[in-house]
Design a protein around this motif. Structure first.
Motif, mmCIF file in Angstrom:
data_model
loop_
_atom_site.group_PDB
_atom_site.id
_atom_site.type_symbol
_atom_site.label_atom_id
_atom_site.label_comp_id
_atom_site.label_asym_id
_atom_site.label_seq_id
_atom_site.Cartn_x
_atom_site.Cartn_y
_atom_site.Cartn_z
ATOM 1 N N LYS A 127 0.846 -1.198 0.000
ATOM 2 C CA LYS A 127 0.000 0.000 0.000
ATOM 3 C C LYS A 127 0.883 1.250 0.000
ATOM 4 N N ASN A 128 1.966 1.238 0.782
ATOM 5 C CA ASN A 128 2.858 2.398 0.832
ATOM 6 C C ASN A 128 3.529 2.654 -0.508
ATOM 7 N N GLU A 129 3.911 1.586 -1.218
ATOM 8 C CA GLU A 129 4.512 1.758 -2.546
ATOM 9 C C GLU A 129 3.500 2.346 -3.525
ATOM 10 N N ILE A 130 2.252 1.929 -3.410
ATOM 11 C CA ILE A 130 1.201 2.476 -4.272
ATOM 12 C C ILE A 130 0.972 3.945 -3.938
ATOM 13 N N VAL A 131 0.927 4.264 -2.647
ATOM 14 C CA VAL A 131 0.775 5.661 -2.216
ATOM 15 C C VAL A 131 1.903 6.507 -2.804
ATOM 16 N N GLU A 132 3.150 6.021 -2.707
ATOM 17 C CA GLU A 132 4.298 6.761 -3.252
ATOM 18 C C GLU A 132 4.140 7.016 -4.748
ATOM 19 N N GLU A 133 3.680 5.996 -5.476
ATOM 20 C CA GLU A 133 3.465 6.147 -6.926
ATOM 21 C C GLU A 133 2.431 7.234 -7.207
ATOM 22 N N PHE A 134 1.355 7.259 -6.441
ATOM 23 C CA PHE A 134 0.319 8.276 -6.641
ATOM 24 C C PHE A 134 0.879 9.665 -6.334
ATOM 25 N N ILE A 135 1.667 9.788 -5.276
ATOM 26 C CA ILE A 135 2.245 11.086 -4.905
ATOM 27 C C ILE A 135 3.214 11.550 -5.984
ATOM 28 N N VAL A 136 4.100 10.647 -6.431
ATOM 29 C CA VAL A 136 5.082 10.982 -7.470
ATOM 30 C C VAL A 136 4.384 11.470 -8.738
ATOM 31 N N ARG A 137 3.243 10.867 -9.043
ATOM 32 C CA ARG A 137 2.510 11.229 -10.266
ATOM 33 C C ARG A 137 1.581 12.428 -10.057
ATOM 34 N N GLY A 138 1.607 12.998 -8.844
ATOM 35 C CA GLY A 138 0.841 14.210 -8.579
ATOM 36 C C GLY A 138 -0.655 14.022 -8.470
ATOM 37 N N VAL A 139 -1.099 12.815 -8.136
ATOM 38 C CA VAL A 139 -2.539 12.570 -7.998
ATOM 39 C C VAL A 139 -3.037 13.265 -6.740
ATOM 40 N N LYS A 140 -4.056 14.079 -6.911
ATOM 41 C CA LYS A 140 -4.661 14.801 -5.789
ATOM 42 C C LYS A 140 -5.763 13.930 -5.193
ATOM 43 N N THR A 141 -5.779 13.829 -3.874
ATOM 44 C CA THR A 141 -6.797 13.029 -3.199
ATOM 45 C C THR A 141 -7.606 13.929 -2.277
ATOM 46 N N LYS A 142 -8.812 13.457 -1.928
ATOM 47 C CA LYS A 142 -9.717 14.261 -1.110
ATOM 48 C C LYS A 142 -9.370 14.211 0.365
ATOM 49 N N ASP A 143 -8.754 13.118 0.810
ATOM 50 C CA ASP A 143 -8.342 13.044 2.211
ATOM 51 C C ASP A 143 -6.936 12.467 2.225
ATOM 52 N N ASP A 144 -6.526 11.873 3.326
ATOM 53 C CA ASP A 144 -5.169 11.357 3.338
ATOM 54 C C ASP A 144 -5.008 10.278 2.266
ATOM 55 N N THR A 145 -3.873 10.311 1.608
ATOM 56 C CA THR A 145 -3.632 9.465 0.436
ATOM 57 C C THR A 145 -3.724 7.988 0.782
ATOM 58 N N GLU A 146 -3.248 7.589 1.955
ATOM 59 C CA GLU A 146 -3.276 6.167 2.315
ATOM 60 C C GLU A 146 -4.708 5.645 2.393
ATOM 61 N N ARG A 147 -5.602 6.380 3.034
ATOM 62 C CA ARG A 147 -7.000 5.948 3.127
ATOM 63 C C ARG A 147 -7.634 5.923 1.738
ATOM 64 N N PHE A 148 -7.318 6.911 0.931
ATOM 65 C CA PHE A 148 -7.819 6.980 -0.439
ATOM 66 C C PHE A 148 -7.415 5.728 -1.213
ATOM 67 N N ILE A 149 -6.153 5.337 -1.128
ATOM 68 C CA ILE A 149 -5.646 4.143 -1.828
ATOM 69 C C ILE A 149 -6.323 2.892 -1.284
ATOM 70 N N ARG A 150 -6.464 2.790 0.034
ATOM 71 C CA ARG A 150 -7.117 1.620 0.632
ATOM 72 C C ARG A 150 -8.529 1.447 0.074
ATOM 73 N N LEU A 151 -9.268 2.535 -0.045
ATOM 74 C CA LEU A 151 -10.623 2.458 -0.588
ATOM 75 C C LEU A 151 -10.618 2.113 -2.078
ATOM 76 N N LEU A 152 -9.657 2.647 -2.825
ATOM 77 C CA LEU A 152 -9.548 2.277 -4.242
ATOM 78 C C LEU A 152 -9.255 0.789 -4.388
ATOM 79 N N LEU A 153 -8.373 0.262 -3.560
ATOM 80 C CA LEU A 153 -8.036 -1.161 -3.618
ATOM 81 C C LEU A 153 -9.234 -2.022 -3.266
#
Length: 189
Positions: A127-153
């Protein structure tokens, strides 16, 4: 009645030869508590061994997924498509509840699905590696990125687009559609 239940649960009488046969016999085994679940499967084999359960998970013969409800289960890999389809409505319904609480929407999932699937293409990622990829690519999330990724998964899992299991203490994600292709198992998928 007790004897019948012990026999049907493989706690008495003949046992299955390997962990995959146990999970197939049971249909699914709740695996929220992973150590207890491994042992529950292992003790139902003719020669109980946790190493055999770990090997079946490692090779992708048994998968650990959310099916039937948002709780982890071991399921036979060959059954992933119909079980995911059967569970999709209830898992997405649970997701809708999380969505209302967090503001992460289905539209967020669909807008980010291709990136998520690309990140998981042919590799395991935490999950942390996925979060890093989203941050590197500049993806904007509505709340904290980790929770956002968890819900997407979670939503992606309901669609059969990914799965989760532990790998040497890491919770690693991999696309289920790649992992369960004939001849494509384990970490070389």
């Amino acid at each position: 009645m007790l004897t019948g239940r012990m026999l049907s649960q493989l706690l008495a009488g003949s046992r299955k030869e390997n962990p995959a046969e146990v999970v197939e016999w049971m249909g699914a085994v709740q695996a929220q508590e992973i150590r207890a679940a491994k042992w529950a499967v292992g003790l139902r084999t003719a020669s109980p061994a946790l190493s055999a359960v770990r090997e079946a998970l490692h090779k992708g013969i048994i998968l650990r997924m959310h099916v039937m409800r948002p709780t982890w289960h071991y399921i036979p890999a060959r059954d992933v498509k119909w079980m995911a389809a059967l569970s999709e409505k209830s898992i997405k319904s649970a997701w809708d509840g999380y969505s209302r609480l967090t503001g992460v929407t289905k539209e967020d999932y669909y807008r980010n699905r291709d990136l998520l699937l690309k990140i998981l293409e042919g590799r395991h990622a935490t999950k942390n590696e996925i979060v890093e990829e989203f941050i590197v690519r500049g993806v904007k999330t509505k709340d904290d990125t980790e929770r956002f990724i968890r819900l997407l998964l979670m939503y992606g899992e309901a669609e059969g687009g990914r799965m989760q299991r532990s790998r040497t203490g890491r919770k690693a994600y991999l696309r289920t559609d790649i992992r369960t292709r004939p001849g494509r198992c384990g970490f070389d998928a």
